[in-house]
Design an enzyme around this catalytic site. Structure first.
Site, PDB file in Angstrom:
ATOM      1  N   LYS A   1       2.481   2.279   2.630  1.00 34.87           N
ATOM      2  CA  LYS A   1       2.290   2.924   3.934  1.00 34.87           C
ATOM      3  C   LYS A   1       3.382   2.464   4.896  1.00 34.87           C
ATOM      4  O   LYS A   1       3.577   1.271   5.081  1.00 34.87           O
ATOM      5  CB  LYS A   1       0.929   2.500   4.512  1.00 34.87           C
ATOM      6  CG  LYS A   1      -0.180   3.485   4.216  1.00 34.87           C
ATOM      7  CD  LYS A   1      -1.378   3.247   5.133  1.00 34.87           C
ATOM      8  CE  LYS A   1      -2.208   4.501   5.225  1.00 34.87           C
ATOM      9  NZ  LYS A   1      -3.382   4.364   6.095  1.00 34.87           N
TER      10      LYS A   1
ATOM     11  N   LYS B   1       0.837  -1.217   0.000  1.00 27.30           N
ATOM     12  CA  LYS B   1       0.000   0.000   0.000  1.00 27.30           C
ATOM     13  C   LYS B   1       0.864   1.255   0.000  1.00 27.30           C
ATOM     14  O   LYS B   1       0.368   2.376  -0.104  1.00 27.30           O
ATOM     15  CB  LYS B   1      -0.881   0.016   1.256  1.00 27.30           C
ATOM     16  CG  LYS B   1      -2.065  -0.919   1.176  1.00 27.30           C
ATOM     17  CD  LYS B   1      -3.100  -0.894   2.279  1.00 27.30           C
ATOM     18  CE  LYS B   1      -2.975  -0.266   3.522  1.00 27.30           C
ATOM     19  NZ  LYS B   1      -4.069  -0.526   4.489  1.00 27.30           N
TER      20      LYS B   1
END
Ligand code: C2G
Length: 129
Positions: free
Chosen positions: A46, A44
């Site tokens: 992240k 992602k």
């Protein structure tokens, strides 16, 4: 029994996370939460301050949560909905429309985000990298 599912990283757990879990639970009787694994967060893009096993432990301790599973891919949602016999899929409305493909399998509900708080904001305020 009406079963609800929601997905998220839940890094640096804050009241925005608490609110969505509380409101997701209010839509049924049983809430499953899929917590993004560290490996999936890399996909992602992240960077997490808190490792997945600690994020899982915190979410498991929330009284609105009945079960926690790991989220390891974007694609697992349909399988999760079938495996867990989910009636309603819930996400914050920053994801509005992104998971409408799941309407074939269950109800899809986007709830308003809690204003004024986010993990990114917390990191910036704490000057975390
Ligand atoms: N959220 C919220 N209000 C905030 C912050 C977050 O309602 N102020 C909600 C988000 O909309 C999301 C949930 O809390 O529904 C978890 O947020 P994140 O941990 O940021 O999750 P995210 O990175 O969006 O991952 O496959 C879906 C992804 O795993 C979602």
């Amino acid at each position: 029994m009406k079963k609800v599912i929601t997905y998220g990283t839940f890094d640096l757990f804050h009241v925005g996370h608490l609110n969505i879990l509380k409101r997701a639970k209010a839509l049924g009787d049983y809430l499953v939460v899929a917590v993004s694994s560290d490996q999936f967060n890399k996909i992602k893009g992240k960077k997490c301050a808190i490792p997945d096993y600690e994020r899982v432990a915190i979410v498991e301790a929330i009284k609105y949560v009945d079960e926690v599973i790991l989220e390891n891919s974007w694609e697992q949602k349909i399988e999760d909905i079938k495996t867990h016999h989910i009636d309603t899929f819930v996400m914050g409305n920053d994801w509005e429309g992104k998971f409408d493909n799941l309407k074939e399998y269950c109800d899809v509900v986007y709830l308003p985000r809690t204003d004024g708080i986010s993990t990114t904001q917390i990191k910036q305020e704490l000057k975390l990298k």
